[in-house]
Design an enzyme around this catalytic site. Structure first.
Site, PDB file in Angstrom:
ATOM      1  N   ASP A  57     -82.449  32.787  33.631  1.00 46.10           N
ATOM      2  CA  ASP A  57     -82.625  31.513  33.024  1.00 46.10           C
ATOM      3  C   ASP A  57     -83.738  31.540  31.858  1.00 46.10           C
ATOM      4  O   ASP A  57     -84.834  31.791  32.289  1.00 46.10           O
ATOM      5  CB  ASP A  57     -83.067  30.727  34.222  1.00 46.10           C
ATOM      6  N   TYR A  62     -88.841  27.937  25.841  1.00 43.21           N
ATOM      7  CA  TYR A  62     -89.690  28.897  26.429  1.00 43.21           C
ATOM      8  C   TYR A  62     -90.134  30.321  25.526  1.00 43.21           C
ATOM      9  O   TYR A  62     -91.105  30.850  25.859  1.00 43.21           O
ATOM     10  CB  TYR A  62     -89.163  29.839  27.640  1.00 43.21           C
ATOM     11  N   LYS A  87     -81.376  26.920  27.193  1.00 40.93           N
ATOM     12  CA  LYS A  87     -81.228  25.432  27.071  1.00 40.93           C
ATOM     13  C   LYS A  87     -81.724  24.905  25.750  1.00 40.93           C
ATOM     14  O   LYS A  87     -82.412  25.560  25.152  1.00 40.93           O
ATOM     15  CB  LYS A  87     -82.389  24.904  28.115  1.00 40.93           C
ATOM     16  N   HIS A 120     -81.586  20.531  27.949  1.00 40.48           N
ATOM     17  CA  HIS A 120     -82.808  20.544  28.557  1.00 40.48           C
ATOM     18  C   HIS A 120     -83.353  19.429  29.239  1.00 40.48           C
ATOM     19  O   HIS A 120     -83.699  19.341  30.433  1.00 40.48           O
ATOM     20  CB  HIS A 120     -83.961  21.370  27.976  1.00 40.48           C
ATOM     21  N   ILE A 243     -83.536  29.709  40.549  1.00 36.92           N
ATOM     22  CA  ILE A 243     -83.709  30.643  39.963  1.00 36.92           C
ATOM     23  C   ILE A 243     -85.655  30.990  39.973  1.00 36.92           C
ATOM     24  O   ILE A 243     -86.143  30.584  38.881  1.00 36.92           O
ATOM     25  CB  ILE A 243     -83.601  30.489  38.315  1.00 36.92           C
ATOM     26  N   LYS A 245     -89.382  32.162  39.720  1.00 37.77           N
ATOM     27  CA  LYS A 245     -89.987  33.087  38.525  1.00 37.77           C
ATOM     28  C   LYS A 245     -91.204  33.870  39.233  1.00 37.77           C
ATOM     29  O   LYS A 245     -91.777  33.241  40.071  1.00 37.77           O
ATOM     30  CB  LYS A 245     -90.720  32.123  37.615  1.00 37.77           C
ATOM     31  N   ASN A 255     -88.399  37.801  46.486  1.00 35.98           N
ATOM     32  CA  ASN A 255     -87.407  36.743  46.347  1.00 35.98           C
ATOM     33  C   ASN A 255     -86.059  36.966  46.443  1.00 35.98           C
ATOM     34  O   ASN A 255     -85.213  36.258  46.702  1.00 35.98           O
ATOM     35  CB  ASN A 255     -87.742  35.979  44.976  1.00 35.98           C
TER      36      ASN A 255
HETATM   37  P1  NDP Z   1     -91.373  28.616  40.677  1.00 31.65           P
HETATM   38  O1  NDP Z   1     -91.172  27.374  41.612  1.00 31.65           O
HETATM   39  O2  NDP Z   1     -90.203  29.761  40.613  1.00 31.65           O
HETATM   40  O3  NDP Z   1     -92.722  29.091  41.253  1.00 31.65           O
HETATM   41  C1  NDP Z   1     -93.210  30.001  40.342  1.00 31.65           C
HETATM   42  C2  NDP Z   1     -94.744  30.253  40.655  1.00 31.65           C
HETATM   43  O4  NDP Z   1     -94.719  30.741  42.350  1.00 31.65           O
HETATM   44  C3  NDP Z   1     -95.333  31.365  39.933  1.00 31.65           C
HETATM   45  O5  NDP Z   1     -96.836  30.986  39.994  1.00 31.65           O
HETATM   46  C4  NDP Z   1     -95.249  32.723  40.694  1.00 31.65           C
HETATM   47  O6  NDP Z   1     -96.258  33.527  40.242  1.00 31.65           O
HETATM   48  C5  NDP Z   1     -95.299  32.120  42.401  1.00 31.65           C
HETATM   49  N1  NDP Z   1     -94.580  33.044  43.016  1.00 31.65           N
HETATM   50  C6  NDP Z   1     -93.131  33.667  42.846  1.00 31.65           C
HETATM   51  N2  NDP Z   1     -92.550  34.202  43.936  1.00 31.65           N
HETATM   52  C7  NDP Z   1     -93.451  34.160  44.933  1.00 31.65           C
HETATM   53  C8  NDP Z   1     -93.692  34.643  46.193  1.00 31.65           C
HETATM   54  N3  NDP Z   1     -93.008  35.492  46.560  1.00 31.65           N
HETATM   55  N4  NDP Z   1     -94.977  34.517  46.801  1.00 31.65           N
HETATM   56  C9  NDP Z   1     -96.087  33.675  46.107  1.00 31.65           C
HETATM   57  N5  NDP Z   1     -96.012  33.233  45.118  1.00 31.65           N
HETATM   58  C10 NDP Z   1     -94.767  33.517  44.099  1.00 31.65           C
HETATM   59  O7  NDP Z   1     -91.678  27.701  39.135  1.00 31.65           O
HETATM   60  P2  NDP Z   1     -91.054  27.525  37.988  1.00 31.65           P
HETATM   61  O8  NDP Z   1     -91.497  26.160  37.469  1.00 31.65           O
HETATM   62  O9  NDP Z   1     -91.325  28.868  37.165  1.00 31.65           O
HETATM   63  O10 NDP Z   1     -89.509  27.616  37.963  1.00 31.65           O
HETATM   64  C11 NDP Z   1     -88.581  28.580  38.150  1.00 31.65           C
HETATM   65  C12 NDP Z   1     -87.683  28.492  37.054  1.00 31.65           C
HETATM   66  O11 NDP Z   1     -87.036  27.316  36.644  1.00 31.65           O
HETATM   67  C13 NDP Z   1     -88.702  28.719  35.502  1.00 31.65           C
HETATM   68  O12 NDP Z   1     -88.892  30.164  35.359  1.00 31.65           O
HETATM   69  C14 NDP Z   1     -87.605  28.410  34.537  1.00 31.65           C
HETATM   70  O13 NDP Z   1     -86.672  29.200  34.324  1.00 31.65           O
HETATM   71  C15 NDP Z   1     -86.923  27.167  35.463  1.00 31.65           C
HETATM   72  N6  NDP Z   1     -87.401  25.864  34.947  1.00 31.65           N
HETATM   73  C16 NDP Z   1     -86.551  24.785  34.226  1.00 31.65           C
HETATM   74  C17 NDP Z   1     -87.348  23.574  33.994  1.00 31.65           C
HETATM   75  C18 NDP Z   1     -86.198  22.611  33.333  1.00 31.65           C
HETATM   76  O14 NDP Z   1     -86.750  21.647  32.846  1.00 31.65           O
HETATM   77  N7  NDP Z   1     -84.817  22.950  33.411  1.00 31.65           N
HETATM   78  C19 NDP Z   1     -88.475  23.051  34.385  1.00 31.65           C
HETATM   79  C20 NDP Z   1     -89.268  24.189  35.046  1.00 31.65           C
HETATM   80  C21 NDP Z   1     -88.671  25.588  35.505  1.00 31.65           C
HETATM   81  P3  NDP Z   1     -96.452  34.939  39.839  1.00 31.65           P
HETATM   82  O15 NDP Z   1     -95.527  35.022  38.552  1.00 31.65           O
HETATM   83  O16 NDP Z   1     -97.695  35.405  39.587  1.00 31.65           O
HETATM   84  O17 NDP Z   1     -95.796  35.730  40.947  1.00 31.65           O
END
Ligand code: NDP
Length: 292
Positions: A57, A62, A87, A120, A243, A245, A255
């Site tokens: 994604d 981004y 997006k 988006h 998805i 991250k 994950n």
């Molecule tokens: P997430 O809910 O996926 O959370 C990401 C955070 O959680 C990061 O800080 C990561 O840290 C941490 N994390 C990930 N896996 C673990 C784990 N197993 N244990 C503990 N901590 C963990 O947040 P996002 O906002 O990034 O959402 C995911 C995706 O959704 C985005 O990357 C993007 O592609 C999409 N998105 C789309 C939006 C939209 O408007 N359409 C808005 C927001 C997001 P670390 O990297 O240090 O592991």
């Protein structure tokens, strides 16, 4: 490479999408699309592909399309085995900007046809509130073969109802915020009504707050799993595409490792019960958001 069986969801276009994918927001220090950032993102996305992700994604906003495209090209994995979503950036809603930026997205990703392209944000307070024309232009990319499935992101029920009523074309996907502290039921119900697949962004809560929730911690201990795994399993059992991250290889693997256990109905109900309504939202409100 590991062979992890990720369930596929069939979209209303007939295409299939891996239910669990990999998010690329904030892999880079900023959102610029340039060489420096591509060199940061490409190896991380390569690690995600090596972990077993086959659904990526990205978004114009981004700045990660370039790094994603390079990782896909270098992977040697057949193109048809990787599902790529991008997006439309909020600055690119006019027809000319949309056409130009979509071509740039294809170039950055190194593909002739994109699997899924989303508006988006609906931006009801910008562009004279005309997200319907934007939607029509995107569906034209499906008609001309450059796009497999067209969808939207952060669309509220009224936005979905309007584009369907005015164009007769139903989005394949709506990607919006869902996690245990924000169930976001209204758009989920609207998607069910229209036959639109639900995709959660920020599935872990983005800022990680649900990751220390005591109720989910207890459920995780009972299954010998982590809190993140239980949250992602909760999404899977609700038939939500998602998805998560992570920039860390061990968390990428963690994950993905959610297909060897099942939550009970009681456990799912307990996690549903953590919903804080609008208070639980961590991202912007789509009815008013005007950002990037
Ligand atoms: P997430 O809910 O996926 O959370 C990401 C955070 O959680 C990061 O800080 C990561 O840290 C941490 N994390 C990930 N896996 C673990 C784990 N197993 N244990 C503990 N901590 C963990 O947040 P996002 O906002 O990034 O959402 C995911 C995706 O959704 C985005 O990357 C993007 O592609 C999409 N998105 C789309 C939006 C939209 O408007 N359409 C808005 C927001 C997001 P670390 O990297 O240090 O592991």
């Amino acid at each position: 490479m590991p062979t992890i069986q990720i369930p596929q969801i069939t979209l209303n276009t007939g295409a299939t999408i891996p239910q669990l994918g990999y998010g690329t927001l904030a892999l880079q220090p900023d959102r610029e699309s340039n060489e420096t950032n591509a060199k940061i993102t490409e190896p991380v996305v390569t690690q995600a592909l090596e972990a077993g992700y086959r659904h990526l994604d990205t978004a114009q906003a981004y700045g990660t399309e370039l790094g994603v495209g390079r990782a896909v090209a270098a992977s040697g994995i057949p193109r048809e085995e990787i599902f790529i979503t991008s997006k439309l950036a909020n600055a690119n809603h006019t027809p000319d900007d949309l056409e130009r930026s979509f071509e740039q997205t294809l170039t950055h990703l190194g593909v002739d046809q994109l699997d899924l392209f989303l508006i988006h944000w609906p931006l009801p307070t910008l562009y004279d509130g005309d997200y319907v024309s934007t939607w029509k232009t995107i569906t034209g990319f499906v008609a001309d073969g450059r796009l497999r499935s067209a969808g939207v992101s952060n669309f509220q029920p009224a936005h979905l109802d309007r584009i369907v009523a005015e164009t007769g074309i139903v989005p394949a996907v709506n990607q919006f915020e869902i996690h245990p502290y924000f169930n976001n039921n209204a758009p989920r119900e609207a998607c069910a009504r229209h036959g639109i697949a639900v995709e959660a962004h920020s599935p872990l809560g983005h800022n990680s707050a649900p990751l220390s929730d005591p109720t989910i911690t207890q459920i995780a201990e009972a299954h010998d799993k982590t809190v993140a795994q239980v949250i992602l399993r909760w999404h899977m059992q609700h038939q939500i595409i998602t998805i998560p991250k992570s920039a860390k290889p061990e968390r990428m693997a963690e994950n993905l490792d959610i297909f060897d256990f099942e939550l009970t109905r009681t456990e799912i109900d307990a996690i549903d019960g953590l919903d804080r309504g609008p208070e639980g939202r961590v991202g912007p409100d789509p009815d008013t958001y005007e950002g990037v």
